[in-house]
Design a protein around this motif. Structure first.
Motif, PDB file in Angstrom:
ATOM      1  N   THR A  11       0.862  -1.180   0.000  1.00 31.95           N
ATOM      2  CA  THR A  11       0.000   0.000   0.000  1.00 31.95           C
ATOM      3  C   THR A  11       0.901   1.234   0.000  1.00 31.95           C
ATOM      4  O   THR A  11       1.901   1.262   0.714  1.00 31.95           O
ATOM      5  CB  THR A  11      -0.868   0.009   1.279  1.00 31.95           C
ATOM      6  OG1 THR A  11      -1.512  -1.248   1.399  1.00 31.95           O
ATOM      7  CG2 THR A  11      -1.890   1.119   1.251  1.00 31.95           C
ATOM      8  N   ILE A  12       0.546   2.211  -0.819  1.00 32.99           N
ATOM      9  CA  ILE A  12       1.405   3.400  -0.893  1.00 32.99           C
ATOM     10  C   ILE A  12       0.585   4.665  -0.631  1.00 32.99           C
ATOM     11  O   ILE A  12      -0.477   4.868  -1.221  1.00 32.99           O
ATOM     12  CB  ILE A  12       2.114   3.497  -2.266  1.00 32.99           C
ATOM     13  CG1 ILE A  12       3.022   2.268  -2.477  1.00 32.99           C
ATOM     14  CG2 ILE A  12       2.930   4.781  -2.357  1.00 32.99           C
ATOM     15  CD1 ILE A  12       3.759   2.239  -3.802  1.00 32.99           C
ATOM     16  N   LEU A  13       1.091   5.469   0.284  1.00 35.03           N
ATOM     17  CA  LEU A  13       0.510   6.788   0.537  1.00 35.03           C
ATOM     18  C   LEU A  13       1.550   7.811   0.109  1.00 35.03           C
ATOM     19  O   LEU A  13       2.670   7.820   0.620  1.00 35.03           O
ATOM     20  CB  LEU A  13       0.165   6.942   2.026  1.00 35.03           C
ATOM     21  CG  LEU A  13      -0.318   8.325   2.482  1.00 35.03           C
ATOM     22  CD1 LEU A  13      -1.610   8.720   1.780  1.00 35.03           C
ATOM     23  CD2 LEU A  13      -0.529   8.354   3.995  1.00 35.03           C
ATOM     24  N   LEU A  14       1.153   8.661  -0.820  1.00 38.35           N
ATOM     25  CA  LEU A  14       2.113   9.587  -1.437  1.00 38.35           C
ATOM     26  C   LEU A  14       1.660  11.027  -1.231  1.00 38.35           C
ATOM     27  O   LEU A  14       0.503  11.353  -1.502  1.00 38.35           O
ATOM     28  CB  LEU A  14       2.164   9.271  -2.941  1.00 38.35           C
ATOM     29  CG  LEU A  14       2.835  10.243  -3.879  1.00 38.35           C
ATOM     30  CD1 LEU A  14       4.329   9.999  -3.893  1.00 38.35           C
ATOM     31  CD2 LEU A  14       2.297  10.071  -5.300  1.00 38.35           C
ATOM     32  N   THR A  15       2.540  11.865  -0.720  1.00 31.04           N
ATOM     33  CA  THR A  15       2.223  13.291  -0.735  1.00 31.04           C
ATOM     34  C   THR A  15       3.111  13.917  -1.799  1.00 31.04           C
ATOM     35  O   THR A  15       4.270  13.534  -1.950  1.00 31.04           O
ATOM     36  CB  THR A  15       2.488  14.000   0.608  1.00 31.04           C
ATOM     37  OG1 THR A  15       3.883  14.259   0.721  1.00 31.04           O
ATOM     38  CG2 THR A  15       2.001  13.193   1.782  1.00 31.04           C
ATOM     39  N   THR A  16       2.554  14.812  -2.522  1.00 34.53           N
ATOM     40  CA  THR A  16       3.340  15.431  -3.607  1.00 34.53           C
ATOM     41  C   THR A  16       2.762  16.787  -3.991  1.00 34.53           C
ATOM     42  O   THR A  16       1.584  17.062  -3.780  1.00 34.53           O
ATOM     43  CB  THR A  16       3.390  14.498  -4.838  1.00 34.53           C
ATOM     44  OG1 THR A  16       4.176  15.105  -5.845  1.00 34.53           O
ATOM     45  CG2 THR A  16       2.025  14.158  -5.388  1.00 34.53           C
ATOM     46  N   HIS A  17       3.653  17.618  -4.524  1.00 35.01           N
ATOM     47  CA  HIS A  17       3.191  18.880  -5.114  1.00 35.01           C
ATOM     48  C   HIS A  17       2.978  18.682  -6.603  1.00 35.01           C
ATOM     49  O   HIS A  17       2.372  19.511  -7.258  1.00 35.01           O
ATOM     50  CB  HIS A  17       4.274  19.964  -4.959  1.00 35.01           C
ATOM     51  CG  HIS A  17       4.381  20.490  -3.581  1.00 35.01           C
ATOM     52  ND1 HIS A  17       3.326  21.050  -2.918  1.00 35.01           N
ATOM     53  CD2 HIS A  17       5.418  20.545  -2.723  1.00 35.01           C
ATOM     54  CE1 HIS A  17       3.713  21.428  -1.715  1.00 35.01           C
ATOM     55  NE2 HIS A  17       4.982  21.122  -1.577  1.00 35.01           N
ATOM     56  N   ASN A  18       3.560  17.575  -7.099  1.00 37.42           N
ATOM     57  CA  ASN A  18       3.499  17.319  -8.526  1.00 37.42           C
ATOM     58  C   ASN A  18       2.177  16.595  -8.837  1.00 37.42           C
ATOM     59  O   ASN A  18       2.032  15.395  -8.628  1.00 37.42           O
ATOM     60  CB  ASN A  18       4.700  16.445  -8.908  1.00 37.42           C
ATOM     61  CG  ASN A  18       4.794  16.212 -10.393  1.00 37.42           C
ATOM     62  OD1 ASN A  18       3.797  16.333 -11.116  1.00 37.42           O
ATOM     63  ND2 ASN A  18       5.976  15.865 -10.852  1.00 37.42           N
TER      64      ASN A  18
END
Lengths: 257, 302
Positions: free
Chosen positions: B187-194
């Motif tokens: 499971t992946i939790l990603l924070t990004t500005h992109n």
């Protein structure tokens, strides 16, 4: 708590700490040897030859336990305070926090690393002192107990200092303004019997005096104070510092926001 | 099963700053989830509370069904964190950084060495294993953070802006690696500005603003909420005025190009027909900006 995991984590911290101070041995192990050998030559050799025996032993022999203790105190303290504060400063302490390493294991790992450096330096100074004067150890159990508990106490103190420190200045203040004066006034170079009664009383409030005196008892069987009381006092201080460190870590002081 | 269940999470810092104001968030096991928000929106604080770097003020957080404060060892062991900042010891060798991290997680040394070798090879860092971290390029440091986060085989990988400052080629190879990891069940939790990154990779998305989740759901349903998409249409001709039946068009600085709005109910075929009816020839058609970006900006505006 998964015991096996925590055991591996502890081994990892100790390996990392030992690896760190042995890798930079020229900064960690060599300077105390040079410092103490200067003390041996100047105080023990040049000046000591003009000083009469203290409690039946030569001045050179008298200062050996104190000089070893100085090495143990400053190195066990310095190792933990600099290593743990650097981890905080570079944020790699987060590697341990986000992993499942318990507070007890983090404290134990750093403390053990500091003790190993302090005791290794003590051992090296002990070996070096054989070049200056031969000696035998009168009470090996007291000798070992005082060395180990002193290393433990100052490693714990170094950890507490690192927890509180917010900048690099904060880790040198305690060493410069408290630890060094207390060590010099801790009976390394003199017996408190030679002091006026007022200063004898004041000296008894200096915890380092009990360590140096007890360690000297382990060496030669001579003492100014009760060595059993000294050991008990040391043990009590270690327990208090352990609980204080764990309490601060549980609150996240200096580690979490 | 829920990988993450956050309920009414609040965090007020000692300075009085209210970073999280009652966040509710659920991430299903196997999801590739994007958490979007501006700087200071509360993303890093939220992640920090999950991994024990930030003390929450109130609320509850469960990781794979276990409350993080009641089961810190189990929950932390199931999480791998790729932080926003480089937080390894820059004087340490690359291989040692990963092996040491494995040790902190209780992985036996022999196993840790084998896993480190595999991860460093997968992430093309094996040749640099004996270099100190300070001598790595920015992209290599990012990959090192990923290797370090994966060394204990976590079920949940949290990435806090993992491709910040990474060049295009490397970004695409990292995306491929993360997609594969997700396909294998992480499971992946990603924070990004992109936002392009989020749209490319994630199945679900939540948008956080001023410490509150203002929107969450599947990427597809969120994008469908958009009333229109803007296309930049470049013609062979230089139309001085453009009237396309049923479409709104706006001139750009380039006399060949016009921005055309295509509503949710309209099709590109209809647009082509309208263009043909005006005797114009399209030489290029581009989406004007990223769709998620438009949605994100609309939400922030509203």
């Amino acid at each position: 708590m998964n015991f096996q995991r925590q055991k591996i984590a502890l081994e990892t911290i100790v390996r990392k700490e030992v690896g760190r101070f042995t890798r930079i041995w020229a900064q960690t192990l060599l300077p105390p040897l040079i410092n103490q050998s200067l003390y041996f030559i100047i105080f023990g050799g040049f000046i000591g030859s003009q000083i009469s025996e203290i409690k039946g032993i030569s001045y050179m022999s008298y200062i050996i336990p104190g000089l070893i203790m100085m090495g143990i105190i400053s190195n066990s303290f310095a190792n933990v305070v600099s290593s743990f504060f650097s981890s905080k400063f570079m944020h790699n302490v987060e590697e341990m926090i986000v992993a499942s390493v318990s507070n007890e294991v983090i404290l134990l790992g750093y403390t053990f690393g500091g003790m190993l450096r302090g005791l290794l330096v003590g051992l090296l100074i002990l070996g070096m002192s054989l070049f200056f004067v031969p000696f035998t150890i009168a009470h090996p159990l007291y000798f070992v107990a005082f060395a180990v508990l002193t290393a433990l106490l100052f490693a714990l103190a170094g950890f507490l200092n690192a927890l509180f420190a917010k900048k690099f200045d904060d880790i040198s203040i305690f060493q410069t303004f408290i630890l060094t004066p207390l060590t010099y006034f801790g009976g390394v170079f003199y017996s408190i019997d030679h002091l006026p009664p007022f200063w004898q009383t004041i000296s008894k409030f200096n915890p380092i005096l009990y360590m140096v005196d007890g360690f000297r008892y382990g060496f030669y069987g001579i003492n100014d104070l009760n060595p059993a009381f000294g050991l008990l006092f040391l043990l009590l201080c270690c327990i208090v510092l352990t609980l204080l460190n764990l309490h601060m870590m549980k609150k996240g002081y200096g580690l979490k926001t | 099963m829920h990988a993450i269940e956050i309920h009414q999470l609040r965090k007020t810092y000692a300075t009085g700053v209210e970073a999280l104001k009652g966040v509710d968030l659920t991430v299903e096991s196997g999801d590739f989830y994007a958490l979007l928000g501006a700087n200071g929106a509360g993303k890093t604080t939220l992640l920090g509370t999950l991994v024990g770097l930030v003390n929450r003020s109130s609320g509850s957080e469960k990781v794979f069904g276990k409350e993080v404060l009641d089961y810190p060892e189990e929950t932390k062991h199931s999480i791998g964190l790729v932080p926003q900042e480089f937080n390894f010891n820059i004087f340490e060798k690359v291989e040692n950084i990963v092996v040491t991290q494995a040790g902190y997680y209780g992985v036996p040394r022999k196993q840790a060495l084998a896993r480190t070798e595999k991860l460093l090879k997968d992430l093309e860092l094996w040749d640099k294993r004996n270099s100190t971290a300070m001598h790595l390029s920015g992209g290599m440091k990012r990959r090192l953070l990923i290797a370090r986060a994966l060394v204990h085989n976590p079920r949940l990988l949290i990435l806090d802006e993992p491709t910040a400052g990474v060049d295009v080629e490397l970004r695409h190879s990292m995306w491929a690696y993360l997609r594969e990891l997700n396909k294998q069940g992480t499971t992946i939790l990603l924070t990004t500005h992109n936002l392009e990154e989020a749209e490319q990779l994630c199945k679900k998305v939540a948008i956080i603003q001023n410490g509150q989740i203002i929107k969450q759901g599947s990427m597809r349903s969120l994008l469908q909420e958009m009333s229109e998409s803007i296309y930049q249409v470049t013609f062979k001709q230089k139309p001085e005025k453009l009237k396309l039946k049923g479409f709104k068009a706006e001139a750009t600085e380039d006399p060949h190009s016009w921005n055309v709005a295509v509503g949710q109910e309209q099709t590109l075929s209809a647009l082509f027909e309208a263009v043909k009816a005006e005797d114009l020839t399209i030489v290029e058609l581009n989406t004007k900006g990223n769709r998620l970006e438009q949605l994100y900006l609309n939400l922030l505006d509203s």
